[in-house]
Scaffold this motif. Structure first.
Motif, PDB file in Angstrom:
ATOM      1  N   LEU A  61     105.861 117.577  -1.157  1.00 23.78           N
ATOM      2  CA  LEU A  61     106.059 116.666  -2.285  1.00 23.78           C
ATOM      3  C   LEU A  61     107.286 117.061  -3.105  1.00 23.78           C
ATOM      4  O   LEU A  61     108.106 116.213  -3.476  1.00 23.78           O
ATOM      5  CB  LEU A  61     104.813 116.653  -3.169  1.00 23.78           C
ATOM      6  CG  LEU A  61     103.553 116.035  -2.543  1.00 23.78           C
ATOM      7  CD1 LEU A  61     102.347 116.265  -3.439  1.00 23.78           C
ATOM      8  CD2 LEU A  61     103.745 114.542  -2.294  1.00 23.78           C
ATOM      9  N   VAL A  62     107.417 118.374  -3.383  1.00 25.41           N
ATOM     10  CA  VAL A  62     108.538 118.835  -4.197  1.00 25.41           C
ATOM     11  C   VAL A  62     109.848 118.699  -3.432  1.00 25.41           C
ATOM     12  O   VAL A  62     110.877 118.308  -3.998  1.00 25.41           O
ATOM     13  CB  VAL A  62     108.307 120.287  -4.660  1.00 25.41           C
ATOM     14  CG1 VAL A  62     109.538 120.829  -5.377  1.00 25.41           C
ATOM     15  CG2 VAL A  62     107.096 120.365  -5.582  1.00 25.41           C
ATOM     16  N   ARG A  63     109.837 119.004  -2.141  1.00 23.73           N
ATOM     17  CA  ARG A  63     111.061 118.879  -1.342  1.00 23.73           C
ATOM     18  C   ARG A  63     111.530 117.425  -1.245  1.00 23.73           C
ATOM     19  O   ARG A  63     112.700 117.161  -0.969  1.00 23.73           O
ATOM     20  CB  ARG A  63     110.843 119.450   0.059  1.00 23.73           C
ATOM     21  CG  ARG A  63     110.762 120.970   0.079  1.00 23.73           C
ATOM     22  CD  ARG A  63     110.601 121.501   1.491  1.00 23.73           C
ATOM     23  NE  ARG A  63     110.343 122.927   1.497  1.00 23.73           N
ATOM     24  CZ  ARG A  63     111.267 123.854   1.387  1.00 23.73           C
ATOM     25  NH1 ARG A  63     112.535 123.491   1.267  1.00 23.73           N
ATOM     26  NH2 ARG A  63     110.958 125.131   1.402  1.00 23.73           N
ATOM     27  N   SER A  64     110.617 116.492  -1.444  1.00 20.52           N
ATOM     28  CA  SER A  64     110.999 115.081  -1.424  1.00 20.52           C
ATOM     29  C   SER A  64     111.632 114.657  -2.748  1.00 20.52           C
ATOM     30  O   SER A  64     112.047 113.510  -2.909  1.00 20.52           O
ATOM     31  CB  SER A  64     109.790 114.198  -1.117  1.00 20.52           C
ATOM     32  OG  SER A  64     108.878 114.221  -2.203  1.00 20.52           O
ATOM     33  N   GLY A  65     111.695 115.589  -3.719  1.00 20.42           N
ATOM     34  CA  GLY A  65     112.354 115.315  -4.996  1.00 20.42           C
ATOM     35  C   GLY A  65     111.421 114.877  -6.099  1.00 20.42           C
ATOM     36  O   GLY A  65     111.875 114.496  -7.182  1.00 20.42           O
ATOM     37  N   LEU A  66     110.111 114.928  -5.876  1.00 19.67           N
ATOM     38  CA  LEU A  66     109.145 114.480  -6.874  1.00 19.67           C
ATOM     39  C   LEU A  66     108.834 115.561  -7.901  1.00 19.67           C
ATOM     40  O   LEU A  66     108.915 116.757  -7.607  1.00 19.67           O
ATOM     41  CB  LEU A  66     107.834 114.067  -6.196  1.00 19.67           C
ATOM     42  CG  LEU A  66     107.877 112.820  -5.306  1.00 19.67           C
ATOM     43  CD1 LEU A  66     106.540 112.656  -4.601  1.00 19.67           C
ATOM     44  CD2 LEU A  66     108.199 111.594  -6.131  1.00 19.67           C
ATOM     45  N   LYS A  67     108.468 115.123  -9.090  1.00 21.94           N
ATOM     46  CA  LYS A  67     107.845 115.990 -10.077  1.00 21.94           C
ATOM     47  C   LYS A  67     106.338 115.791  -9.965  1.00 21.94           C
ATOM     48  O   LYS A  67     105.874 114.649  -9.890  1.00 21.94           O
ATOM     49  CB  LYS A  67     108.329 115.639 -11.481  1.00 21.94           C
ATOM     50  CG  LYS A  67     109.830 115.830 -11.686  1.00 21.94           C
ATOM     51  CD  LYS A  67     110.249 115.407 -13.084  1.00 21.94           C
ATOM     52  CE  LYS A  67     111.755 115.565 -13.270  1.00 21.94           C
ATOM     53  NZ  LYS A  67     112.179 115.124 -14.617  1.00 21.94           N
ATOM     54  N   VAL A  68     105.593 116.873  -9.942  1.00 22.20           N
ATOM     55  CA  VAL A  68     104.161 116.799  -9.678  1.00 22.20           C
ATOM     56  C   VAL A  68     103.389 117.437 -10.828  1.00 22.20           C
ATOM     57  O   VAL A  68     103.645 118.596 -11.180  1.00 22.20           O
ATOM     58  CB  VAL A  68     103.806 117.512  -8.349  1.00 22.20           C
ATOM     59  CG1 VAL A  68     102.307 117.401  -8.079  1.00 22.20           C
ATOM     60  CG2 VAL A  68     104.610 116.925  -7.201  1.00 22.20           C
ATOM     61  N   ALA A  69     102.435 116.682 -11.397  1.00 25.74           N
ATOM     62  CA  ALA A  69     101.543 117.208 -12.434  1.00 25.74           C
ATOM     63  C   ALA A  69     100.189 117.494 -11.804  1.00 25.74           C
ATOM     64  O   ALA A  69      99.613 116.634 -11.125  1.00 25.74           O
ATOM     65  CB  ALA A  69     101.389 116.204 -13.570  1.00 25.74           C
ATOM     66  N   ILE A  70      99.673 118.709 -12.005  1.00 21.67           N
ATOM     67  CA  ILE A  70      98.402 119.119 -11.411  1.00 21.67           C
ATOM     68  C   ILE A  70      97.314 119.084 -12.481  1.00 21.67           C
ATOM     69  O   ILE A  70      97.374 119.826 -13.468  1.00 21.67           O
ATOM     70  CB  ILE A  70      98.513 120.522 -10.792  1.00 21.67           C
ATOM     71  CG1 ILE A  70      99.596 120.506  -9.705  1.00 21.67           C
ATOM     72  CG2 ILE A  70      97.177 120.973 -10.226  1.00 21.67           C
ATOM     73  CD1 ILE A  70      99.875 121.854  -9.103  1.00 21.67           C
ATOM     74  N   CYS A  71      96.338 118.205 -12.279  1.00 19.02           N
ATOM     75  CA  CYS A  71      95.230 118.031 -13.216  1.00 19.02           C
ATOM     76  C   CYS A  71      93.995 118.693 -12.620  1.00 19.02           C
ATOM     77  O   CYS A  71      93.446 118.219 -11.621  1.00 19.02           O
ATOM     78  CB  CYS A  71      94.984 116.546 -13.479  1.00 19.02           C
ATOM     79  SG  CYS A  71      93.746 116.216 -14.735  1.00 19.02           S
ATOM     80  N   GLU A  72      93.557 119.787 -13.217  1.00 14.56           N
ATOM     81  CA  GLU A  72      92.455 120.590 -12.688  1.00 14.56           C
ATOM     82  C   GLU A  72      91.172 120.375 -13.487  1.00 14.56           C
ATOM     83  O   GLU A  72      91.194 119.957 -14.646  1.00 14.56           O
ATOM     84  CB  GLU A  72      92.810 122.078 -12.735  1.00 14.56           C
ATOM     85  CG  GLU A  72      93.427 122.613 -11.467  1.00 14.56           C
ATOM     86  CD  GLU A  72      92.400 122.849 -10.367  1.00 14.56           C
ATOM     87  OE1 GLU A  72      91.235 122.419 -10.531  1.00 14.56           O
ATOM     88  OE2 GLU A  72      92.763 123.459  -9.352  1.00 14.56           O
ATOM     89  N   GLN A  73      90.031 120.661 -12.842  1.00 15.45           N
ATOM     90  CA  GLN A  73      88.741 120.735 -13.535  1.00 15.45           C
ATOM     91  C   GLN A  73      88.719 122.040 -14.327  1.00 15.45           C
ATOM     92  O   GLN A  73      88.923 123.115 -13.753  1.00 15.45           O
ATOM     93  CB  GLN A  73      87.588 120.694 -12.533  1.00 15.45           C
ATOM     94  CG  GLN A  73      87.531 119.399 -11.764  1.00 15.45           C
ATOM     95  CD  GLN A  73      86.526 119.412 -10.625  1.00 15.45           C
ATOM     96  OE1 GLN A  73      86.233 118.397 -10.043  1.00 15.45           O
ATOM     97  NE2 GLN A  73      85.996 120.586 -10.295  1.00 15.45           N
ATOM     98  N   VAL A  74      88.485 121.961 -15.622  1.00 16.94           N
ATOM     99  CA  VAL A  74      88.528 123.156 -16.459  1.00 16.94           C
ATOM    100  C   VAL A  74      87.138 123.570 -16.939  1.00 16.94           C
ATOM    101  O   VAL A  74      87.010 124.396 -17.830  1.00 16.94           O
ATOM    102  CB  VAL A  74      89.473 122.948 -17.668  1.00 16.94           C
ATOM    103  CG1 VAL A  74      90.904 122.802 -17.200  1.00 16.94           C
ATOM    104  CG2 VAL A  74      89.062 121.737 -18.498  1.00 16.94           C
ATOM    105  N   GLU A  75      86.092 122.987 -16.342  1.00 19.48           N
ATOM    106  CA  GLU A  75      84.731 123.443 -16.600  1.00 19.48           C
ATOM    107  C   GLU A  75      83.937 123.349 -15.309  1.00 19.48           C
ATOM    108  O   GLU A  75      84.302 122.619 -14.386  1.00 19.48           O
ATOM    109  CB  GLU A  75      84.063 122.633 -17.705  1.00 19.48           C
ATOM    110  CG  GLU A  75      83.699 121.208 -17.341  1.00 19.48           C
ATOM    111  CD  GLU A  75      82.814 120.547 -18.392  1.00 19.48           C
ATOM    112  OE1 GLU A  75      82.131 121.272 -19.143  1.00 19.48           O
ATOM    113  OE2 GLU A  75      82.808 119.306 -18.450  1.00 19.48           O
ATOM    114  N   ASP A  76      82.847 124.086 -15.242  1.00 12.40           N
ATOM    115  CA  ASP A  76      81.982 124.085 -14.066  1.00 12.40           C
ATOM    116  C   ASP A  76      81.290 122.730 -13.975  1.00 12.40           C
ATOM    117  O   ASP A  76      80.563 122.342 -14.897  1.00 12.40           O
ATOM    118  CB  ASP A  76      80.954 125.202 -14.184  1.00 12.40           C
ATOM    119  CG  ASP A  76      80.148 125.380 -12.902  1.00 12.40           C
ATOM    120  OD1 ASP A  76      80.146 124.451 -12.067  1.00 12.40           O
ATOM    121  OD2 ASP A  76      79.507 126.436 -12.744  1.00 12.40           O
TER     122      ASP A  76
END
Length: 874
Positions: A81-96
């Motif tokens: 994804l990054v090599r294709s020139g995109l900016k990537v936002a990672i949205c994670e689960q922050v609770e169990d």
């Protein structure tokens, strides 16, 4: 960006909240064991990654496009994804998710952009990945460069006209600006690497606040301690860079412990044309590292050393004292070559310590990588002992700078198991004996299996059911399984939970009590291990600066010992430097071509230039004889010498060059509407406008892209301009043999040629540089070697014979007239020709008597002499 649907589930409402905050980024949304993308992001992700595109709510009129991949494969997919020139936002689960009430809490944990990459899997190991920032004032440009993967942070201030070359040299992966005007300015520069230009939120970047943020990050009350006093635009650019990096990584980036101001005036300047023509980092023929100078010089053992070598190659020094310090170290490494070999073996066992420390500072280092830290640091003791064998000041200084890392190593070895998992939440990370409660919880968990076995035997005896078994699954937990044959023997306190085809499953109060105890112990054990791991990681992070000192030592030792190894293996000699302007090379060689030759030996050549009698060398000879190679090897040797490397020559005595310029080969820029000849003239103009008397100029075939007389006139005038107004040491390779007559006009211009011998109408390349000009270009012979039909070759010979009889010299003379004028062996000035012709022909041009021969140029003289010739012939 897709249009937001009118009806959304609570989870999709959560997704849109984040997507609307990051409209310019692809959003990876964590859902259980997968990262999912939706709408247009899903279509783009599917196309780039080659994964299946599906849909939710397929029965609706407007189904939601969906594409995802397992969370454990994130690094592999991020790379694409990054090599294709995109900016990537990672949205994670922050609770169990098990403890969530309603929608699981999520947040953006990091943003990956081309210039803000920390993960080693996404980076090349041998080059810095810079995030750049350009901040413009009325008269100055502030430029900052930050590699968050290594912590390297530098800034400077430039004139606008210097910006392009500096950006080309540092090659940032992303450039930050604060407004649209600056973005357009950078895009107009047409940088070869074409990095994306990002407009930051300029309202955040008040210059005074940015200065405060820099001082706060580096724990100082004054910018003077950072070398940034009176460097306002430079420090603002640095502040923009640091703020953006922290925002993208969602972290304080503790591994960025130093910032350095540099001035381009401290280094030899190499423009992009020269870097390309001399093939310092990339071969023009192969398009990659193979065949470049770096491919020969880089035998380093560590990624840190390789990156430092590339940095040195782009920044040749101007200080003889600094160069000699490096050369003294290299010489000492050669003198102790056996110990140096042992040192290189130790260095070979050290991986990318720099980037591991960056991951530690950003809180993203895993247990295996922490163990690798210990392995790398353990080499410090042996390296320090080995360096006792050397006495060069630079080496002893590096040796004495190696600190005691045993406490760090001990804390890692005592805490982390020898083969830990990558995930820090799954347990089995911490050694036994570190924490009493953890040992107790583990004992309960370990004893569970033996307790189960005992319980199974006890229940078999109590119930007389020989087939009874204790099992476990994620739905019911532990259970007692009884075949239907013995169903009537089941005691009353068994509680039925599941009926199968041939058996029944039960639970019992005692079993559930045990289960609660064991599972609770496992969960508590994992949580406690995670806590202990974070304590270790945070403690190590406090010592990053200490460990980064070892990184610099390792990198410097690696490059210098590498130079020694290269010199020893390739028969390089130590260069010396002089203040008299002498360029003396004895048996010099091209460092790359001599290694690429397989079936023949490279022929070395001498170079002798000075400021008094041999300032400019006119080099003639046929194609394929080696003129361009000769020019390039001189430029490469000058650069190698000034980075502190031995050089491919028996002897090398050089001045310090402030710049090396080259104009070699033919190229065009059709995208900008520039022909080959226009590009040649633009590059030549840059040389003539920028060179100084301390520069080295290497020109090859100037003026060949236009008509003969235009090109010849330009070539003559260019040489003359350099001689009169720049006084730079220059080598000019040409097929204009008429230029060899400049030696008769100017005493600081000398002729040289590459020796060729003819035998049976065939050409033999000697490849030795000889004094004097070549008598012909051997173009027809070269054409024969290329395979042109014999009829073409024979016809060309006839045409050449006819043309030569009428060939005009720069003075407008035919070959016939030139022979008449050269009856004696003395070399006659062209102005003497004018007087002699006029006198012998009864004053053909009376106006010659009125000319001031002290100010007339040879170009003007050509025209006059041509008129004389025509009148004589009439």
């Amino acid at each position: 960006m897709s249009k937001k649907p009118a009806k959304l589930t609570p989870m999709m409402e959560q997704y849109w909240k984040f997507k609307e905050q990051h409209t310019d980024k692809l959003l990876l949304f964590r859902m259980g064991d997968f990262f999912e993308t939706f709408f247009d992001d899903a279509k783009l992700t599917s196309k780039i990654l080659g994964i299946t595109l599906t849909a939710r709510n397929k029965k609706d009129d407007d189904p939601i496009a969906l594409a995802g991949f397992p969370h454990h494969a994130l690094d592999n997919y991020l790379d694409k994804l990054v090599r294709s020139g995109l900016k990537v936002a990672i949205c994670e689960q922050v609770e169990d998710p098990k403890q969530a009430v309603g929608v699981v809490k999520r947040d953006i944990v990091r943003i990956i952009t081309p210039g803000a990459i920390l993960d080693q899997q996404l980076l090349g190991s041998n080059a810095n990945n810079y995030l750049g920032a350009v901040y413009r004032s009325k008269s100055r440009i502030g430029l900052a460069m930050l590699d968050i993967s290594t912590g390297d942070f530098l800034f400077t201030e430039l004139k606008l006209e210097q910006l392009t070359n500096e950006l080309q040299r540092l090659a940032p992966s992303e450039i930050l600006v604060v407004n649209e005007a600056d973005k357009l300015m950078l895009e107009d520069l047409k940088l070869e690497s074409s990095p994306p230009v990002t407009i930051t939120d300029s309202w955040q970047y008040d210059p005074n606040e940015l200065k405060k943020s820099i001082k706060s990050h580096f724990h100082t009350n004054t910018l003077e301690s950072l070398g940034a006093q009176k460097k306002t635009v430079g420090i603002v650019a640095a502040g923009i860079t640091l703020a953006y990096a922290k925002d993208m990584q969602r972290d304080e980036l503790k591994h960025i412990t130093e910032i350095h101001y540099y001035s381009i005036s401290n280094y030899m300047q190499l423009d992009e044309v020269t870097r390309r023509n001399l093939e310092l980092l990339r071969s023009m023929r192969y398009g990659d590292k193979h065949g470049s100078l770096i491919s020969i010089l880089d035998e380093t053992k560590t990624p840190m050393g390789s990156r430092l070598l590339q940095n040195w190659l782009m920044h040749p020094l101007l200080s003889v004292e600094e160069i000699d310090q490096r050369l003294n170290a290299v010489q000492n490494f050669i003198q102790k070559i056996t110990f140096t070999s042992d040192l290189r073996q130790l260095l070979d066992s050290i991986g990318d310590l720099s980037r591991l420390l960056s991951k530690l500072g950003a809180g993203r280092i895993n247990p295996r990588e922490i163990n690798a830290l210990a392995v790398f640091l353990e080499q410090s003791t042996q390296i320090r002992v080995l360096l006792e064998s050397y006495d060069a000041p630079t080496i002893t200084m590096l040796r004495d700078s190696i600190l005691e890392y045993e406490p760090i190593i001990k804390s890692i070895r005592e805490t982390i198991v020898s083969n830990p998992p990558v995930l820090i939440t799954e347990g089995n990370i911490i050694n036994d004996g570190i924490h009493q409660e953890l040992d107790e919880l583990r004992s309960i968990s370990r004893d569970g299996k033996s307790w189960i076995a005992r319980l199974e035997d006890e229940e078999k005896q109590k119930t007389s059911i020989p087939s009874l078994k204790v099992g476990y699954n994620k739905v019911f937990g532990y259970y007692l399984e009884v075949t239907k044959t013995h169903k009537d023997k089941v005691p009353d306190y068994y509680i039925r939970k599941q009926t199968l085809v041939n058996s029944e499953r039960y639970i019992s109060p005692r079993l559930k009590e045990f289960e609660a105890k064991v599972l609770s112990a496992e969960e508590k054990s994992k949580a406690l291990e995670h806590e202990l791991y974070l304590d270790l990681r945070n403690g190590l992070a406090e010592q990053i600066e200490l460990m980064q000192q070892f990184v610099q030592i390792v990198a410097t030792l690696d490059v210098m010992s590498n130079f020694a190894f290269i010199a020893y293996s390739n028969r390089y000699s130590r260069p010396s430097f002089n203040d008299e302007g002498l360029l003396e090379l004895e048996d010099s060689r091209h460092p790359v071509i001599e290694k690429l030759l397989e079936d023949e030996q490279y022929i070395p050549n001498d170079v002798n230039l000075d400021s008094e009698d041999n300032l400019i060398a006119i080099l003639t000879g046929p194609n394929m004889a080696g003129k361009s190679t000769y020019l390039r090897q001189i430029g490469l040797i000058a650069i190698m010498a000034q980075i502190g490397c031995y050089v491919p020559a028996e002897k090398a005595n050089l001045p310090i060059f402030d710049r090396v310029f080259t104009r070699v080969g033919a190229s065009d820029n059709l995208a900008m509407g520039q022909s080959t000849f226009l590009v040649e003239m633009i590059e030549t103009a840059n040389i003539l406008n920028s060179a100084t008397s301390a520069s080295l100029i290497l020109l090859d075939e100037i003026g060949r892209g236009t008509s003969t007389f235009d090109g010849l006139s330009l070539a003559w005038a260019i040489v003359e301009y350099v001689l009169k107004f720049k006084e730079a040491k220059t080598l000019f390779a040409t097929h204009y043999h008429e230029l060899t007559e400049m030696e008769q006009v100017y005493n600081r211009v000398k002729n040289y040629n590459i020796a060729v011998r003819e035998w049976n109408d065939k050409m033999i390349f000697i490849r030795k540089i000889e004094r004097g000009g070549a008598d012909q270009s051997y173009g027809i012979q070269v054409a024969r070697l290329a395979g042109l039909p014999s009829k073409v070759i024979n016809r060309a010979k006839q045409i050449l014979k006819n043309l030569e009889s009428q060939e005009l010299s720069p003075q407008g003379l035919t070959q016939k007239l030139k022979k008449q004028l050269h009856q004696s062996s003395e070399q006659i000035d062209i102005f003497e020709y004018m007087a002699e012709i006029n006198e012998n022909n009864d004053g053909v041009l009376e106006e010659i008597k009125e000319l001031d021969l002290n100010i007339i140029s040879p170009i003007e003289a050509w025209k006059i002499l041509k008129d004389i010739q025509e009148k004589i012939e009439r």
